[in-house]
Design an enzyme around this catalytic site. Structure first.
Site, PDB file in Angstrom:
ATOM      1  N   LYS A   1       0.855  -1.178   0.000  1.00 19.57           N
ATOM      2  CA  LYS A   1       0.000   0.000   0.000  1.00 19.57           C
ATOM      3  C   LYS A   1       0.895   1.233   0.000  1.00 19.57           C
ATOM      4  CE  LYS A   1      -3.598   2.421   2.521  1.00 19.57           C
ATOM      5  NZ  LYS A   1      -4.636   2.354   3.553  1.00 19.57           N
TER       6      LYS A   1
ATOM      7  N   LYS B   1      -2.093  -1.514  -3.960  1.00 20.51           N
ATOM      8  CA  LYS B   1      -2.983  -0.362  -3.893  1.00 20.51           C
ATOM      9  C   LYS B   1      -2.192   0.927  -3.911  1.00 20.51           C
ATOM     10  CE  LYS B   1      -6.058   1.791  -0.637  1.00 20.51           C
ATOM     11  NZ  LYS B   1      -6.495   1.857   0.742  1.00 20.51           N
TER      12      LYS B   1
HETATM   13  C1  PBG Z   1      -7.387   3.078   5.434  1.00 17.24           C
HETATM   14  C2  PBG Z   1      -7.791   3.030   4.007  1.00 17.24           C
HETATM   15  C3  PBG Z   1      -7.698   4.062   3.085  1.00 17.24           C
HETATM   16  C4  PBG Z   1      -8.212   3.577   1.896  1.00 17.24           C
HETATM   17  C5  PBG Z   1      -8.611   2.272   2.124  1.00 17.24           C
HETATM   18  N1  PBG Z   1      -8.320   1.952   3.440  1.00 17.24           N
HETATM   19  C6  PBG Z   1      -7.287   5.457   3.275  1.00 17.24           C
HETATM   20  C7  PBG Z   1      -5.888   5.805   3.481  1.00 17.24           C
HETATM   21  O1  PBG Z   1      -4.982   5.016   3.615  1.00 17.24           O
HETATM   22  O2  PBG Z   1      -5.723   7.028   3.573  1.00 17.24           O
HETATM   23  C8  PBG Z   1      -8.297   4.346   0.622  1.00 17.24           C
HETATM   24  C9  PBG Z   1      -9.215   3.794  -0.389  1.00 17.24           C
HETATM   25  C10 PBG Z   1      -9.536   4.723  -1.481  1.00 17.24           C
HETATM   26  O3  PBG Z   1      -8.909   5.789  -1.676  1.00 17.24           O
HETATM   27  O4  PBG Z   1     -10.474   4.405  -2.215  1.00 17.24           O
HETATM   28  N2  PBG Z   1      -8.432   2.633   6.273  1.00 17.24           N
END
Ligand code: PBG
Length: 327
Positions: free
Chosen positions: A195, A248
């Site tokens: 991520k 991601k």
């Molecule tokens: C954290 C989380 C995020 C997203 C999914 N899980 C936000 C982040 O890390 O700031 C982002 C998903 C998206 O942008 O569609 N709980």
């Protein structure tokens, strides 16, 4: 033996031929639909930075989930918008919190739809970080305790799969231990393994009001410059017991998806995040792109790169199109 004997265009002559030699196909079965759940009843608030996406109260979520299932989409992933936030994100591990309530209701009313839950405290903390904070730093090992508690509560509520998205070190192992100790050894974990600290999460943070109130997430999410490090993250999550590994965002990291595909035999998920969705929506609204074609081309490229599962806010729209057309 090149041109004129070889003519690549021969197999592009008709749609029937093109269809026969097509290498990649999308199916509604590949998709997971992310939904934001909120408290109250009869609430359906459009998210201004994500046209067509809503914060839904549990009663309306059930209706939506029924449609998702009819479209042939196997799963939803739930994100909670709690009524109150605090420093420690305690609403995240409240058994009567919005996500456990949503899970119980969905498993009761739409039993065949898989319910995945996001395990991360950022939507529940006042500071907006994915971990506990002390002296301006995000604590790793202390946060694991919150994640264990949150995971167990989602499991007890009946979730079909847990998806930790916090990027603390050791969290997959910690959650796996917690689940196994409490009789949930059959419950799979889909780890947000690679991520990245991405600007493309901005519309999500608007939806969940979860922007960090100080600093940024670069001390735990990955540097977008690093592909080898992404493979280390993936290796570690697999070692710790992940069943599915996720990359991601998706489109800016297709190379990482492809590298992950050759690295592991596990199923690979990719998250087409909020900013990827909103970018296409915005360009389409301005008349600069054909929305359906941009949606399908981006989803297809994510699958072609090697993703087996695609989390996308386009899931319903894409499934509708796929069900209408023969691809
Ligand atoms: C954290 C989380 C995020 C997203 C999914 N899980 C936000 C982040 O890390 O700031 C982002 C998903 C998206 O942008 O569609 N709980």
């Amino acid at each position: 033996m090149a041109f004129p004997r070889q003519r690549m265009r021969r197999l592009r002559e008709s749609e029937t031929l093109r269809r026969m030699v097509r290498e990649t196909r999308l199916s509604p079965a590949d998709l997971v639909y992310p939904i934001f759940v909120t408290g109250g009843r009869d609430r359906r608030q459009e998210i201004s930075s994500m046209p067509g996406q809503y914060r839904l109260s549990v009663d309306l979520l059930v209706k939506e989930a029924g449609e998702v299932k009819l479209l042939g989409i196997p799963a939803v992933i739930l994100f909670g918008i709690p009524d109150r936030k605090d420093e420690r994100g305690t609403a995240a591990y409240d058994p009567d919190g919005v996500v456990p309530r949503a899970v119980r209701t969905l498993k009761d009313q739409v039993p065949d739809l898989l319910v995945i839950t996001d395990v991360c405290i950022d939507e529940y903390t006042t500071h907006g970080h994915c971990g506990l904070v002390k002296d301006g730093r995000v604590l790793n090992d202390e946060t694991l305790e919150c994640l264990r508690a949150m995971a167990l509560i989602h499991a007890q509520a009946g979730a079909d799969m847990l998806a930790p998205s916090d990027m603390m070190d050791g969290r997959v192992g910690a959650i796996r231990d917690e689940l196994d100790r409490h009789g949930f050894s059959a419950l799979p974990i889909m780890a947000y393994a690679a991520k990245f600290a991405s600007c493309f999460y901005a519309p999500f943070r608007d939806a969940a009001d979860s922007s960090p109130k100080f600093g940024d997430r670069q001390s735990y999410q990955m540097d977008p410059a690093n592909a080898r490090e992404a493979l280390r993250e993936i290796d570690l999550d697999i070692e710790e017991g992940a069943d599915i590994v996720m990359v991601k965002p998706a489109l800016p990291f297709l190379d990482v998806i492809a590298a992950a595909r050759t690295r592991t035999t596990l199923p690979i998920a990719a998250y087409q995040v909020s900013g990827e969705y909103s970018m296409i929506k915005a360009a389409a609204r301005a008349g600069w792109l054909d929305e359906s074609r941009a949606m399908m081309e981006s989803l297809l490229s994510i699958k072609r790169a090697g993703a087996d599962v695609i989390l996308t806010y386009f899931a319903n729209e894409a499934a509708r199109l796929l069900n209408e057309s023969r691809t």
